[in-house]
Scaffold this motif. Structure first.
Motif, PDB file in Angstrom:
ATOM      1  N   ARG A   1     -64.791  44.226   7.270  1.00  0.00           N
ATOM      2  CA  ARG A   1     -66.177  44.528   6.909  1.00  0.00           C
ATOM      3  C   ARG A   1     -66.310  45.002   5.468  1.00  0.00           C
ATOM      4  NH1 ARG A   1     -67.524  48.344  11.603  1.00  0.00           N
ATOM      5  NH2 ARG A   1     -65.393  47.935  12.147  1.00  0.00           N
ATOM      6  N   ARG A   2     -65.246  45.591   4.916  1.00  0.00           N
ATOM      7  CA  ARG A   2     -65.313  46.096   3.541  1.00  0.00           C
ATOM      8  C   ARG A   2     -64.469  45.289   2.558  1.00  0.00           C
ATOM      9  NH1 ARG A   2     -64.065  51.945   5.712  1.00  0.00           N
ATOM     10  NH2 ARG A   2     -62.540  50.593   6.626  1.00  0.00           N
ATOM     11  N   GLY A   3     -63.788  44.255   3.028  1.00  0.00           N
ATOM     12  CA  GLY A   3     -62.951  43.461   2.130  1.00  0.00           C
ATOM     13  C   GLY A   3     -61.709  44.201   1.676  1.00  0.00           C
TER      14      GLY A   3
ATOM     15  N   ALA B   1     -61.304  39.146   2.289  1.00  0.00           N
ATOM     16  CA  ALA B   1     -62.649  38.600   2.400  1.00  0.00           C
ATOM     17  C   ALA B   1     -63.513  39.613   3.140  1.00  0.00           C
ATOM     18  CB  ALA B   1     -62.634  37.270   3.141  1.00  0.00           C
ATOM     19  N   THR B   2     -64.792  39.625   2.805  1.00  0.00           N
ATOM     20  CA  THR B   2     -65.731  40.546   3.431  1.00  0.00           C
ATOM     21  C   THR B   2     -66.689  39.759   4.315  1.00  0.00           C
ATOM     22  OG1 THR B   2     -65.624  41.949   1.476  1.00  0.00           O
ATOM     23  CG2 THR B   2     -67.454  42.332   2.975  1.00  0.00           C
TER      24      THR B   2
ATOM     25  N   GLU C   1     -73.229  37.904   8.449  1.00  0.00           N
ATOM     26  CA  GLU C   1     -73.213  38.034   6.990  1.00  0.00           C
ATOM     27  C   GLU C   1     -71.797  37.824   6.443  1.00  0.00           C
ATOM     28  OE1 GLU C   1     -74.188  41.357   3.567  1.00  0.00           O
ATOM     29  OE2 GLU C   1     -74.799  41.712   5.622  1.00  0.00           O
ATOM     30  N   GLY C   2     -71.653  36.842   5.566  1.00  0.00           N
ATOM     31  CA  GLY C   2     -70.392  36.576   4.880  1.00  0.00           C
ATOM     32  C   GLY C   2     -69.396  35.727   5.651  1.00  0.00           C
ATOM     33  N   VAL C   3     -69.695  35.395   6.905  1.00  0.00           N
ATOM     34  CA  VAL C   3     -68.735  34.657   7.727  1.00  0.00           C
ATOM     35  C   VAL C   3     -68.458  33.267   7.160  1.00  0.00           C
ATOM     36  CG1 VAL C   3     -68.324  33.638  10.003  1.00  0.00           C
ATOM     37  CG2 VAL C   3     -69.261  35.954   9.826  1.00  0.00           C
ATOM     38  N   GLU C   4     -69.503  32.547   6.791  1.00  0.00           N
ATOM     39  CA  GLU C   4     -69.319  31.193   6.271  1.00  0.00           C
ATOM     40  C   GLU C   4     -68.451  31.206   5.017  1.00  0.00           C
ATOM     41  OE1 GLU C   4     -72.032  27.466   4.736  1.00  0.00           O
ATOM     42  OE2 GLU C   4     -72.907  28.888   6.163  1.00  0.00           O
TER      43      GLU C   4
END
Length: 85
Positions: free
Chosen positions: A56-58, A67-68, A75-78
């Motif tokens: 969640r915080r990268g 990766a975050t 949010e940010g999954v793709e």
């Protein structure tokens, strides 16, 4: 038990790798800093795969690309899984 399960996951991914005749796979691991995720990351690295450690915080994890993303909201999954096998 957790480590044994992780090794089975990696062994299964290695079988897929052989079937696809790939040298390595790029694998995204969600929850990479968690109790199970850290073992999955370690086993995948040991098997020679490239790991994207999704948190969640990268947070940085040795030997993995950080990766975050937040799977709960999407949010940010793709972005996190882009380029992964």
């Amino acid at each position: 038990q957790t480590v044994r399960t992780c090794r089975k996951v990696v062994a299964d991914s290695c079988a897929v790798k052989r079937l696809l005749r790939r040298e390595t796979m790029r694998v995204a691991v969600f929850g990479a800093r968690g109790r199970t995720g850290r073992h999955v990351v370690e086993e995948l690295r040991r098997a020679g795969h490239e790991v994207v450690a999704v948190t969640r915080r990268g947070d940085p994890i040795e030997g993995a690309t950080p990766a975050t993303a937040n799977p709960a909201t999407g949010e940010g999954v793709e972005h996190a899984v882009a380029g992964c096998d």
